[in-house]
Scaffold this active site. Structure first.
Site, PDB file in Angstrom:
ATOM      1  CB  SER A   1      24.594  25.267  -6.704  1.00 26.85           C
ATOM      2  OG  SER A   1      23.767  24.219  -7.184  1.00 26.85           O
TER       3      SER A   1
ATOM      4  CE1 TYR B   1      24.900  23.342  -1.493  1.00 30.93           C
ATOM      5  CE2 TYR B   1      23.446  23.322  -3.401  1.00 30.93           C
ATOM      6  CZ  TYR B   1      24.715  23.215  -2.859  1.00 30.93           C
ATOM      7  OH  TYR B   1      25.794  22.993  -3.685  1.00 30.93           O
TER       8      TYR B   1
ATOM      9  CE  LYS C   1      26.471  26.355  -2.934  1.00 30.13           C
ATOM     10  NZ  LYS C   1      27.906  26.688  -2.786  1.00 30.13           N
TER      11      LYS C   1
HETATM   12  P1  NAP Z   1      32.663  18.079  -0.877  1.00 27.00           P
HETATM   13  O1  NAP Z   1      33.276  17.032  -1.727  1.00 27.00           O
HETATM   14  O2  NAP Z   1      31.683  17.706   0.173  1.00 27.00           O
HETATM   15  O3  NAP Z   1      33.849  18.956  -0.231  1.00 27.00           O
HETATM   16  C1  NAP Z   1      33.534  20.013   0.623  1.00 27.00           C
HETATM   17  C2  NAP Z   1      34.783  20.767   0.995  1.00 27.00           C
HETATM   18  O4  NAP Z   1      34.402  21.859   1.845  1.00 27.00           O
HETATM   19  C3  NAP Z   1      35.788  19.927   1.774  1.00 27.00           C
HETATM   20  O5  NAP Z   1      37.086  20.279   1.363  1.00 27.00           O
HETATM   21  C4  NAP Z   1      35.533  20.365   3.209  1.00 27.00           C
HETATM   22  O6  NAP Z   1      36.685  20.303   4.053  1.00 27.00           O
HETATM   23  C5  NAP Z   1      35.187  21.806   3.022  1.00 27.00           C
HETATM   24  N1  NAP Z   1      34.463  22.357   4.165  1.00 27.00           N
HETATM   25  C6  NAP Z   1      33.339  21.867   4.754  1.00 27.00           C
HETATM   26  N2  NAP Z   1      32.993  22.653   5.791  1.00 27.00           N
HETATM   27  C7  NAP Z   1      33.921  23.651   5.848  1.00 27.00           C
HETATM   28  C8  NAP Z   1      34.118  24.752   6.696  1.00 27.00           C
HETATM   29  N3  NAP Z   1      33.265  25.027   7.708  1.00 27.00           N
HETATM   30  N4  NAP Z   1      35.187  25.563   6.488  1.00 27.00           N
HETATM   31  C9  NAP Z   1      36.075  25.304   5.486  1.00 27.00           C
HETATM   32  N5  NAP Z   1      35.931  24.258   4.639  1.00 27.00           N
HETATM   33  C10 NAP Z   1      34.866  23.451   4.826  1.00 27.00           C
HETATM   34  O7  NAP Z   1      31.893  19.161  -1.789  1.00 27.00           O
HETATM   35  P2  NAP Z   1      32.020  19.479  -3.354  1.00 27.00           P
HETATM   36  O8  NAP Z   1      31.009  18.682  -4.064  1.00 27.00           O
HETATM   37  O9  NAP Z   1      33.434  19.448  -3.771  1.00 27.00           O
HETATM   38  O10 NAP Z   1      31.481  20.992  -3.356  1.00 27.00           O
HETATM   39  C11 NAP Z   1      32.338  22.110  -3.414  1.00 27.00           C
HETATM   40  C12 NAP Z   1      31.482  23.343  -3.681  1.00 27.00           C
HETATM   41  O11 NAP Z   1      30.790  23.192  -4.915  1.00 27.00           O
HETATM   42  C13 NAP Z   1      30.426  23.617  -2.628  1.00 27.00           C
HETATM   43  O12 NAP Z   1      30.274  25.006  -2.438  1.00 27.00           O
HETATM   44  C14 NAP Z   1      29.181  23.044  -3.242  1.00 27.00           C
HETATM   45  O13 NAP Z   1      28.013  23.638  -2.725  1.00 27.00           O
HETATM   46  C15 NAP Z   1      29.413  23.399  -4.689  1.00 27.00           C
HETATM   47  N6  NAP Z   1      28.631  22.610  -5.631  1.00 27.00           N
HETATM   48  C16 NAP Z   1      28.804  21.253  -5.708  1.00 27.00           C
HETATM   49  C17 NAP Z   1      28.065  20.525  -6.622  1.00 27.00           C
HETATM   50  C18 NAP Z   1      28.205  19.037  -6.782  1.00 27.00           C
HETATM   51  O14 NAP Z   1      27.433  18.467  -7.566  1.00 27.00           O
HETATM   52  N7  NAP Z   1      29.139  18.386  -6.120  1.00 27.00           N
HETATM   53  C19 NAP Z   1      27.148  21.190  -7.438  1.00 27.00           C
HETATM   54  C20 NAP Z   1      26.997  22.549  -7.334  1.00 27.00           C
HETATM   55  C21 NAP Z   1      27.757  23.250  -6.433  1.00 27.00           C
HETATM   56  P3  NAP Z   1      36.950  19.042   5.070  1.00 27.00           P
HETATM   57  O15 NAP Z   1      37.404  17.927   4.168  1.00 27.00           O
HETATM   58  O16 NAP Z   1      38.016  19.493   5.966  1.00 27.00           O
HETATM   59  O17 NAP Z   1      35.640  18.773   5.729  1.00 27.00           O
END
Ligand code: NAP
Length: 250
Positions: free
Chosen positions: A146, A159, A163
């Site tokens: 991130s 976090y 990261k």
């Molecule tokens: P999200 O919509 O909250 O989805 C999270 C995903 O992770 C879900 O598929 C969830 O599965 C899975 N997960 C949670 N706990 C887990 C575990 N213990 N083992 C395996 N899977 C698990 O998040 P997102 O926004 O798509 O983020 C995805 C990645 O991008 C993350 O690493 C996040 O830090 C990074 N990121 C996101 C943003 C943003 O703005 N959204 C920005 C920078 C980086 P379940 O559905 O089964 O719970």
């Protein structure tokens, strides 16, 4: 003309692919020709919907439940992929959570759960796939970090530390695996529309983004597809590709 299915015949494991960015990455890699293993933790219906969508579009996918913060579950998952498919070409370490709070009041459990999944989970999955990839003398590992890991963020000490750790892990594993043809890169999204960002106050965020909008999961997925595809990214390793609308320019 560019090959529209550069991953044909390959197998990709995407962690946390039931929702948000991970689901988008799964669709994108399937479209690029890979058989995709859709990992999830607690949303079987959402994971099955991603699998069904990929199959309906003519792609190949199956799901596997595993908490990627748990060593045994990670080992079992990678073993299942190798037994079923006989190969594992691409690992996308995407699963992640937030447990935000100011450092002074942050509970140790909230610190630990974010480190356990967002950092140690990447280590566990990377280690679990490394033997097969190094033996095959090819492989692509893509870690979703991130911009917060580059710049820090109030309320996200856990976090941002995780990261930033992922960036160090990316560079060290890239250096270790390079001589065996395995590349390791990171993608650093800015603010992307997903469940993770659904509750955030948009106004101050949008002010900090030169492109003036949140990103879409597909915009992260296309960067992952680039890093996964040969020969597109064959001379890149240990790099951090930012997909952030210009939020952090270095
Ligand atoms: P999200 O919509 O909250 O989805 C999270 C995903 O992770 C879900 O598929 C969830 O599965 C899975 N997960 C949670 N706990 C887990 C575990 N213990 N083992 C395996 N899977 C698990 O998040 P997102 O926004 O798509 O983020 C995805 C990645 O991008 C993350 O690493 C996040 O830090 C990074 N990121 C996101 C943003 C943003 O703005 N959204 C920005 C920078 C980086 P379940 O559905 O089964 O719970």
């Amino acid at each position: 003309m560019a090959d529209s299915t550069p991953l044909a015949g390959q197998v990709a494991l995407v962690t946390g692919a039931s929702r948000g960015i991970g689901a988008s990455i799964a669709r994108e890699l399937a479209q690029a020709g890979a058989t995709v293993v859709v990992n999830y933790a607690s949303s079987p219906a959402a994971a099955e919907a991603v699998v069904a969508e990929i199959q309906a579009a003519g792609g190949q996918a199956w799901s596997h439940q595993a908490n990627v913060a748990e060593e045994e579950q990670v080992e079992t998952m990678v073993k299942a992929v190798l037994e079923k498919e006989g190969r594992l070409d691409v690992l996308v370490n995407n699963a992640g959570i937030t447990r935000d709070g100011l450092l002074m009041r942050m509970k140790s459990a909230d610190w630990q759960s974010v480190i356990d999944l967002n950092l140690s989970g990447v280590f566990l999955c990377t280690r679990a796939v490394s033997r097969a990839m190094l033996k095959a003398r090819s492989g692509r590992i893509i870690n979703i970090t991130s911009v917060v890991g580059l710049m820090g963020n109030p309320g996200q000490a856990n976090y941002s530390a995780a990261k930033a750790g992922v960036i160090g892990l990316t560079r060290s594993s890239a250096a270790e695996f390079a001589s065996r043809g395995v590349t390791v890169n990171a993608v650093a999204p800015g603010f992307i529309e997903s469940d993770m960002t659904a509750e955030l106050d948009r106004e101050p965020i949008l002010k900090a983004i030169p492109l003036g909008r949140m990103g879409q999961p597909t915009e992260v997925a296309s960067a992952v597809r680039f890093l996964a595809a040969d020969p597109a990214a064959s001379y890149m390793t240990g790099q951090v590709l930012q997909v952030d609308g210009g939020m952090v320019m270095r």
